[in-house]
Design a protein around this motif. Structure first.
Motif, PDB file in Angstrom:
ATOM      1  N   TYR A  87       0.840  -1.180   0.072  1.00  0.00           N
ATOM      2  CA  TYR A  87       0.187  -0.122  -0.092  1.00  0.00           C
ATOM      3  C   TYR A  87       0.817   1.161  -0.022  1.00  0.00           C
ATOM      4  N   ALA A  88       0.488   2.321  -0.240  1.00  0.00           N
ATOM      5  CA  ALA A  88       1.178   3.583   0.021  1.00  0.00           C
ATOM      6  C   ALA A  88       1.370   3.980   1.241  1.00  0.00           C
ATOM      7  N   ALA A  89       2.472   3.848   2.007  1.00  0.00           N
ATOM      8  CA  ALA A  89       2.616   4.311   3.157  1.00  0.00           C
ATOM      9  C   ALA A  89       2.418   5.716   3.315  1.00  0.00           C
ATOM     10  N   LYS A  90       1.916   6.004   4.537  1.00  0.00           N
ATOM     11  CA  LYS A  90       1.642   7.668   4.741  1.00  0.00           C
ATOM     12  C   LYS A  90       2.494   8.129   5.931  1.00  0.00           C
ATOM     13  N   GLN A  91       3.384   7.205   6.424  1.00  0.00           N
ATOM     14  CA  GLN A  91       4.059   7.610   7.672  1.00  0.00           C
ATOM     15  C   GLN A  91       5.241   6.362   7.746  1.00  0.00           C
ATOM     16  N   TYR A  92       6.242   7.094   8.072  1.00  0.00           N
ATOM     17  CA  TYR A  92       7.569   6.243   8.568  1.00  0.00           C
ATOM     18  C   TYR A  92       8.066   6.501   9.540  1.00  0.00           C
ATOM     19  N   ASP A  93       8.714   5.437  10.461  1.00  0.00           N
ATOM     20  CA  ASP A  93       9.608   5.462  11.618  1.00  0.00           C
ATOM     21  C   ASP A  93      10.823   5.789  11.072  1.00  0.00           C
ATOM     22  N   PRO A  94      11.484   7.124  11.384  1.00  0.00           N
ATOM     23  CA  PRO A  94      12.735   7.638  11.030  1.00  0.00           C
ATOM     24  C   PRO A  94      13.782   6.928  11.620  1.00  0.00           C
ATOM     25  N   THR A  95      13.575   6.170  12.419  1.00  0.00           N
ATOM     26  CA  THR A  95      14.658   5.387  13.062  1.00  0.00           C
ATOM     27  C   THR A  95      14.999   3.932  12.421  1.00  0.00           C
ATOM     28  N   LYS A  96      14.034   3.642  11.771  1.00  0.00           N
ATOM     29  CA  LYS A  96      14.028   2.292  10.864  1.00  0.00           C
ATOM     30  C   LYS A  96      14.576   2.568   9.383  1.00  0.00           C
ATOM     31  N   LYS A  97      15.722   2.031   8.987  1.00  0.00           N
ATOM     32  CA  LYS A  97      16.287   1.983   7.627  1.00  0.00           C
ATOM     33  C   LYS A  97      16.322   0.839   6.965  1.00  0.00           C
ATOM     34  N   VAL A  98      15.959   1.116   5.821  1.00  0.00           N
ATOM     35  CA  VAL A  98      15.942  -0.233   4.692  1.00  0.00           C
ATOM     36  C   VAL A  98      17.447  -0.569   4.404  1.00  0.00           C
ATOM     37  N   SER A  99      17.865  -2.081   4.513  1.00  0.00           N
ATOM     38  CA  SER A  99      19.204  -2.270   4.407  1.00  0.00           C
ATOM     39  C   SER A  99      19.661  -2.100   2.992  1.00  0.00           C
ATOM     40  N   GLN A 100      20.859  -1.963   2.700  1.00  0.00           N
ATOM     41  CA  GLN A 100      21.514  -1.605   1.554  1.00  0.00           C
ATOM     42  C   GLN A 100      21.125  -2.868   0.673  1.00  0.00           C
ATOM     43  N   GLU A 101      21.381  -4.042   1.262  1.00  0.00           N
ATOM     44  CA  GLU A 101      20.957  -5.007   0.439  1.00  0.00           C
ATOM     45  C   GLU A 101      19.446  -4.994  -0.324  1.00  0.00           C
ATOM     46  N   ASN A 102      18.589  -4.736   0.581  1.00  0.00           N
ATOM     47  CA  ASN A 102      17.256  -4.427   0.018  1.00  0.00           C
ATOM     48  C   ASN A 102      17.332  -3.385  -1.083  1.00  0.00           C
ATOM     49  N   VAL A 103      17.850  -2.260  -0.716  1.00  0.00           N
ATOM     50  CA  VAL A 103      17.798  -1.103  -1.522  1.00  0.00           C
ATOM     51  C   VAL A 103      18.522  -1.509  -3.122  1.00  0.00           C
TER      52      VAL A 103
END
Length: 167
Positions: free
Chosen positions: A11-27
């Motif tokens: 879904y189109a997320a409307k909010q993110y937790d700025p302390t959580k980061k997507v891993s470089q592997e997933n990016v």
């Protein structure tokens, strides 16, 4: 049915937790899916710019509808369509393709001559419209890959192009 299930999850997320980061592997996997997208003539008529720098994200968010989403997410992927087709761009892509496949350079010359005859004679507006549509194909593949990885995403348009270029 795995793809359908992944797309049902997203879904189109409307909010993110700025302390959580997507891993470089997933990016990297998400960007690779965009690179492998089935674009017209296999030209990949766009570049994917990955922005994780907080200052740049804040600058880019100035004119978007929901700036908090861009500011708080861990990465912004900007799909930048080619401004125009050139013989050099087409040849560069096909040289890389033949090199990657261990084929002789020039193997696809008859085909590239045909697409050059089409694309190089288009107006600037036709070029932009075509490359923008190809960018959406890459974007869709990236979104699908993110869904498979259970990475939240928020598609957005309406960027100030000059601001993106400047950043």
């Amino acid at each position: 049915m795995a793809l359908i299930d992944d797309l049902k999850w997203r879904y189109a997320a409307k909010q993110y937790d700025p302390t959580k980061k997507v891993s470089q592997e997933n990016v990297d996997k998400i960007v690779e899916a965009a690179r492998l997208a089935p674009t017209s003539s296999g030209l990949q008529q766009f570049r994917v710019l990955v922005v994780s720098n907080q200052e740049i994200k804040e600058k880019l968010s100035a004119k978007v509808l929901n700036p908090e989403v861009m500011i708080d997410c861990s990465h912004v992927l900007v799909f930048a369509a080619w401004d125009k087709y050139t013989a050099e761009r087409i040849d560069t892509i096909y040289n890389k393709t033949t090199d990657d496949r261990d084929l002789p350079r020039g193997r696809f010359d008859s085909y590239t001559d045909k697409i050059k005859g089409i694309y190089l004679n288009q107006s600037a507006e036709e070029n932009f419209e075509h490359t923008a549509r190809q960018s959406y194909i890459g974007f869709a593949m990236a979104i699908a890959q993110a869904a498979e990885l259970k990475v939240d995403t928020t598609p957005a348009e309406g960027f100030d192009n000059a601001l993106v270029d400047e950043s």
